[in-house]
Design a protein around this motif. Sequence first.
Motif, short mmCIF file in Angstrom:
data_model
loop_
_atom_site.label_atom_id
_atom_site.label_comp_id
_atom_site.label_asym_id
_atom_site.label_seq_id
_atom_site.Cartn_x
_atom_site.Cartn_y
_atom_site.Cartn_z
N GLU A 30 -7.44 0.15 4.66
CA GLU A 30 -6.17 -0.92 5.52
C GLU A 30 -6.49 -2.29 4.74
N ARG A 31 -7.31 -2.90 4.78
CA ARG A 31 -7.33 -4.00 4.34
C ARG A 31 -7.40 -4.58 3.13
N VAL A 32 -7.60 -3.00 2.32
CA VAL A 32 -6.98 -3.17 0.51
C VAL A 32 -5.81 -3.06 0.50
N ARG A 33 -4.95 -2.12 1.51
CA ARG A 33 -3.30 -1.67 1.88
C ARG A 33 -2.62 -3.27 2.36
N GLN A 34 -3.73 -3.88 3.10
CA GLN A 34 -3.59 -5.58 3.44
C GLN A 34 -3.05 -6.42 2.23
N PHE A 35 -3.81 -6.12 1.18
CA PHE A 35 -3.77 -7.25 0.39
C PHE A 35 -3.16 -6.78 -1.04
N GLU A 36 -2.72 -5.56 -0.73
CA GLU A 36 -2.53 -5.08 -1.86
C GLU A 36 -0.58 -5.47 -1.70
N ARG A 37 -0.21 -5.34 -0.26
CA ARG A 37 0.91 -5.64 0.34
C ARG A 37 1.29 -7.27 -0.23
N GLN A 38 0.28 -7.90 -0.22
CA GLN A 38 -0.23 -9.38 0.04
C GLN A 38 0.67 -9.53 -1.69
N ALA A 41 -2.53 -14.52 -6.91
CA ALA A 41 -3.06 -13.62 -7.04
C ALA A 41 -4.39 -12.73 -7.36
N ALA A 42 -5.25 -13.80 -7.82
CA ALA A 42 -6.44 -14.07 -8.43
C ALA A 42 -7.26 -13.68 -7.04
N GLY A 43 -7.27 -14.34 -6.77
CA GLY A 43 -8.18 -14.17 -5.24
C GLY A 43 -8.17 -12.56 -4.20
N PHE A 44 -6.81 -12.13 -4.16
CA PHE A 44 -6.21 -11.05 -3.87
C PHE A 44 -7.25 -10.37 -4.54
N LEU A 45 -6.59 -10.22 -5.99
CA LEU A 45 -7.31 -8.94 -6.42
C LEU A 45 -8.87 -8.68 -6.37
N ALA A 46 -9.14 -10.27 -6.92
CA ALA A 46 -10.73 -10.16 -6.91
C ALA A 46 -10.95 -8.77 -5.35
N GLU A 47 -10.46 -9.58 -4.56
CA GLU A 47 -11.30 -8.96 -3.30
C GLU A 47 -10.66 -7.54 -3.02
N ILE A 48 -9.75 -7.36 -3.67
CA ILE A 48 -9.39 -6.36 -3.39
C ILE A 48 -10.29 -4.65 -4.20
N ASP A 49 -10.94 -5.72 -5.55
CA ASP A 49 -11.99 -4.15 -6.47
C ASP A 49 -13.41 -4.89 -5.55
N ARG A 50 -13.69 -6.22 -4.82
CA ARG A 50 -14.84 -5.50 -4.67
C ARG A 50 -14.53 -4.75 -3.33
#
Length: 69
Positions: A13-21, A39-48
Motif C-alpha cells: 500500500e505504501r508503494v501504491r501511495q508513493f506511486e500516486r504521489q 520525484a527522485a526520493g519517492f522513486l528511490a523509496e519505491i525501489d527500496r
Amino acid sequence: MIKNDKELEITQERVRQFERQVAQIRKTETDGENYRTSAAGFLAEIDRMNLEIRDYLWSTPTEQSASTA
C-alpha cells in the motif's frame, strides 16, 4: 525487512501511495529538472520497498517462520 503477510500488505500500500504521489507530481510539475528532483526520493523509496517485497515473496514460508522465531 518484511516479516509477515500483514507487513507485506502495508508495504504494498505504501508503494501504491508513493506511486500516486509521483504521478501527481508528474501532472503538476512542468519543469523537468524540478520534476526529477521532486520525484527522485519517492522513486528511490519505491525501489527500496519493492526489493523488500521481492525478498519476502522469494523466501519460502518456512524461511519466514524460522527468521521470526
